[in-house]
Design an enzyme around this catalytic site. Structure first.
Site, short mmCIF file in Angstrom:
data_model
loop_
_atom_site.label_atom_id
_atom_site.label_comp_id
_atom_site.label_asym_id
_atom_site.label_seq_id
_atom_site.Cartn_x
_atom_site.Cartn_y
_atom_site.Cartn_z
N SER A 21 0.84 -1.18 0.00
CA SER A 21 0.00 0.00 0.00
C SER A 21 0.89 1.25 0.00
O SER A 21 1.72 1.41 -0.89
CB SER A 21 -0.96 -0.04 1.18
OG SER A 21 -1.98 0.90 1.05
N GLU A 42 -8.74 -5.68 -4.74
CA GLU A 42 -8.22 -4.64 -3.85
C GLU A 42 -9.34 -3.88 -3.11
O GLU A 42 -9.34 -3.77 -1.89
CB GLU A 42 -7.39 -3.62 -4.64
CG GLU A 42 -6.08 -4.14 -5.20
CD GLU A 42 -4.97 -4.21 -4.18
OE1 GLU A 42 -5.21 -3.89 -3.00
OE2 GLU A 42 -3.86 -4.61 -4.55
N HIS A 66 -7.49 -5.78 -0.54
CA HIS A 66 -6.29 -5.03 -0.21
C HIS A 66 -5.73 -5.54 1.12
O HIS A 66 -6.46 -5.69 2.10
CB HIS A 66 -6.66 -3.55 -0.11
CG HIS A 66 -5.50 -2.63 0.03
ND1 HIS A 66 -4.49 -2.55 -0.90
CD2 HIS A 66 -5.19 -1.71 0.98
CE1 HIS A 66 -3.63 -1.62 -0.53
NE2 HIS A 66 -4.03 -1.11 0.61
#
Length: 558
Positions: free
Chosen positions: A223, A347, A432
């Site tokens: 990230s 995600e 994610h």
């Protein structure tokens, strides 16, 4: 790219806190001598030797706030390194609030926070080093979230987990600070990037004492941590300090100094506007450094909500003025080390799973998708544009310029379990951050209430096998600069390794390239979407997940 916080508040009603339950007692077998002094750590439950809270820079407090990190002081005698360091300052969300014993929205952490944790197999000798950069929108997160013990033991590598300045203390561009610079590095805007560079310099000078090879260093992060990996690849100041890089769900976006300061663009909380709010008046470097920590954060978030500010700034010092993508166009203008870059298939299901327009939460705890076809369509397209920015455009740009050592992946595991309240496979899928437990082969990550739902006995054998496979690829790449096996370079024809269990086809190469044009065509022809839903979807991609979708709106007729 504006990352929404990695763990949303509502999911943590289920998640709870992933606190470590190890008994950490100093063990003489871990005693080592570093250039700064003697250290003693402990032996983890996995058998790794662990040293916590080792200073890699002087505390950035007082006159050192908003300056490049200075070297740490040495110490006399033996330093016990068995407890986690304080967080870097941040606003508490539901996860960190529970851990810190405060309410969500409270300001927590300590400016004295520049420390690393080191994990090593026993009797380590000249092993590859993997430095992990945590995510969290560059505004929250801490080192204790990540336990490198199992990765170190499984793959015979040294794992270093660092903390770095976050939010307005990590990213702040202001002319007063440049005018007061004591060194050229002090003129930078990305103090977080300078911290990461200082950690790499610490590795260069110290890691041999832990059994690591300073000539074989891999940076990896997820990230915002992946974005920071890209920033280090583009930073001339980081040249020669690392030798491979892995971007997990990151990006290569950077904004200009003018945008960060508010003389161009429309960034929230631009620094020229926010500085007098911090100080209550004057905006000299002395005024800014003299402001209390609470005053700094209240200026950005007076109600104690999440901090929104410019991060990863093309300041011409840590990052070239032309930005990262321009730097990546030629191996002569970036640190052209071998790169793995990838994303997760689903995600944005982390966020969409908590979106009341898409998912009904009866009584606040029963998760039910309102329209399954719409949910899958929206999540797939939003996740694909993430892949375009993080993988396809980065890989295509680098290889077009002559940097061939680029590999891509997609993580597809969606076999999480379910109970009366939540079907994690359906709601969150390969969301994610889901790949992190697989990379570290540690399935205590989302917390004591959510982990047993997602990671259960039914999927244990296959997910552990996948974790070992992924960890093997990551470590092989760290060791030799290529992941090996059947994983082909992007330059051999756009393709990515799809990581999954045999139940869903196993890990295989997936040919093809994602493009904005292809995305627009698929959205336009998708019968699952009404015209209104299609245009609402396109609008959600502009500025929420990624700042630049270029011709997506006109190509879809919106």
């Amino acid at each position: 790219m504006r990352f929404i916080p990695v763990i949303l508040m509502s999911i943590l009603v289920l998640a709870g806190c992933a606190e470590r339950e190890e008994v950490t007692v100093a063990d003489p077998v871990t005693r080592i001598q570093t250039p700064s002094g003697a250290l003693v750590g402990y032996v983890s439950d996995a058998g790794a030797h662990v040293w916590r809270a080792i200073p890699y820079a002087a505390p950035p407090v007082g006159d050192l706030r908003w300056r490049a990190p200075r070297p740490p002081e040495s110490w006399d005698g033996e330093r016990q390194s068995i407890t986690a360091p304080d967080f870097c300052p941040q606003l508490a969300n539901s996860l960190s609030a529970d851990l810190a014993g405060v309410e969500a929205g409270a300001l927590i952490g300590n400016e004295d926070c520049l420390y690393v944790d080191v994990y090593a197999p026993p009797n380590a000798d000249n092993l590859p080093v993997m430095m992990w950069i945590h995510g969290g929108s560059n505004t929250w997160g801490w080192g204790d979230q990540y336990d490198g013990s199992q990765l170190a033991m499984d793959q015979n590598v040294i794992v270093v987990v660092l903390q770095y300045r976050l939010g307005p203390l990590g990213f702040f561009s202001h002319p007063s600070l440049r005018e007061d610079a004591q060194t050229e590095s002090d003129r930078a805007a990305n103090f977080a990037t300078l911290d990461q560079i200082a950690a790499l310099e610490w590795i260069r000078d110290n890691i041999a004492a832990f059994g690591g090879d300073a000539g074989t260093v891999t940076i990896f992060g997820e990230s915002a941590g992946g974005t920071n990996v890209a920033a280090l690849m583009g930073s001339p100041m980081a040249a020669g300090l690392f030798h491979r890089a892995i971007m997990q769900s990151g990006s290569a976006n950077a904004i200009s100094v003018e945008e960060a300061e508010g003389t161009a663009g429309s960034e929230a909380n631009a620094s020229l506007d926010i500085a007098p709010v911090i100080t209550g008046g004057g905006v000299s470097a002395e005024d800014l450094r003299g402001a209390s920590l609470a005053a700094v954060y209240n200026a950005y978030s007076p109600e104690g909500e999440s901090v929104d500010l410019p991060t990863v700034i093309a300041d011409g010092i840590t990052i070239p003025e032309g930005g990262l993508m321009q730097a990546f166009s030629s191996p002569e203008t970036f640190n052209a080390v071998p790169l793995i870059t990838g994303t997760n298939r689903d995600e944005v299901k982390l966020y969409n799973g908590l979106n009341p327009d898409l998912v009904n939460r009866r009584l606040g705890i029963f998760f039910r998708i309102r329209d399954e076809a719409l949910y899958e369509a929206v999540s797939a397209y939003q996740s694909r544009i993430w892949a375009i920015n993080a993988v396809d455009e980065v890989a295509a740009t680098m290889t077009a310029g002559g940097h061939d050592d680029v590999w891509a992946y997609r993580f597809d595991w969606d076999e999480g379990g379910s109970n009366l309240f939540l079907d994690s496979a359906q709601i969150f899928g390969a969301m994610h951050s889901m790949e992190i437990p697989f990379v570290f082969n540690t399935f205590e990550f989302f917390g004591s209430r959510l982990d047993p739902i997602v990671f259960n006995d039914n999927n244990a054998e296959s997910r552990i096998a996948l974790a070992r496979e992924m960890g093997g690829y990551w470590a092989r790449f760290a060791r030799q600069g290529t992941p090996g096996g059947d994983w082909a370079r992007w330059s051999e024809g756009p393709a990515r390794m799809r990581f999954d269990t045999p139940a869903d086809g196993g890990s295989v190469m997936m040919a093809g390239e994602f493009t904005i044009e292809g995305l627009a065509s698929d959205i336009s022809s998708d019968e699952r979407l009404t015209v209104e839903e299609r245009c609402r979807l396109v609008a959600s991609m502009e500025g929420r997940y990624f700042d630049d979708t270029r011709e997506l709106r006109p190509l879809t007729g919106c």
